[in-house]
Scaffold this motif. Structure first.
Motif: not given
Length: 243
Positions: A50-51, A55-58, A79-81, A93-95
């Motif tokens: 869910r996070l 976090t992607l939307r944020d 979001h990366l975590k 990796t791209a993120k």
């Protein structure tokens, strides 16, 4: 003499507390406790998925509307975590690369200000955790453990000093039977995560590890340890001493 007496009293207190709070009759081997931990892991996965979306939307929102570059970088690092746990490795990796692209766009003044505030330590920690996840998912365990320890080579981090580092990957590698890197990570957090609460958590976790218990690596473990009948001090009570 006084120190010896105090140590004896603390040991007696720990034994009495463990007996008084014991709930699982078979201790760390109790099937009910194992089922409880299994359910907790399922809960954590649902929560983290869910996070991942939230976090992607944020990040996408701040990228589109925010004029604060620190917010954009911070939202992407949070979001990366979660991305590192679930998304394809090339996407993760791209993120990671994108975080550095955002950082490269900062002016010299913005970079100096960011270093002065928190030295970008939270973002650095997130990148390190993501790299550790990538290595672990590729079965490069030694690299993963090295990245884990590297991720907490921080100094003057207000966020990590207050809230502590990430324990999601620690939870997984401990469940998979990797004890030494977990202990090393826990011990290394003493360098920056200080105070009664983190001291209590480290104390309980190391006791549970020594006893071979399953652990969920959050504050509930301080209660679980007592319910398992372990000879531990109730760190949620005030003994007037540091543990």
């Amino acid at each position: 003499m006084i120190k010896s007496l105090l140590a004896i009293l603390l040991c007696i207190s720990a034994i009495l507390n463990s007996s008084a709070h014991a709930y699982y009759a078979l201790g760390c081997d109790d099937p009910e406790y194992h089922q409880h931990i299994k359910e907790q892991f399922a809960h954590f996965e649902t929560q983290n998925r869910r996070l991942l979306a939230e976090t992607l939307r944020d990040y996408e929102r701040s990228l589109a509307t925010s004029k604060n570059p620190y917010q954009v970088i911070g939202d992407l690092s949070r979001h990366l975590k979660y991305s590192a746990q679930f998304e394809p490795i090339d996407k993760v990796t791209a993120k990671i690369d994108r975080i550095f692209e955002h950082a490269d766009r900062l002016s010299v003044e913005q970079q100096i200000a960011g270093d002065a505030i928190d030295s970008f330590s939270s973002e650095t920690h997130s990148v390190g955790i993501a790299r550790a996840w990538i290595a672990y998912r590729q079965d490069k365990h030694e690299l993963a453990f090295a990245e884990l320890l590297k991720s907490i080579e921080v100094s003057d981090s207000a966020v990590l000093s207050s809230f502590g580092p990430d324990f999601e990957l620690i939870r997984h590698i401990y469940r998979d039977g990797h004890i030494e890197p977990v202990v090393a990570y826990i011990n290394k957090t003493e360098d920056f995560w200080t105070g009664r609460r983190p001291d209590g958590l480290r104390y309980v976790w190391l006791k549970m590890i020594k006893a071979g218990c399953k652990i969920q690596f959050d504050f509930v473990d301080t209660i679980n340890a007592l319910e398992l009948g372990l000879s531990v001090i109730d760190v949620n009570k005030d003994y007037g001493v540091s543990h």
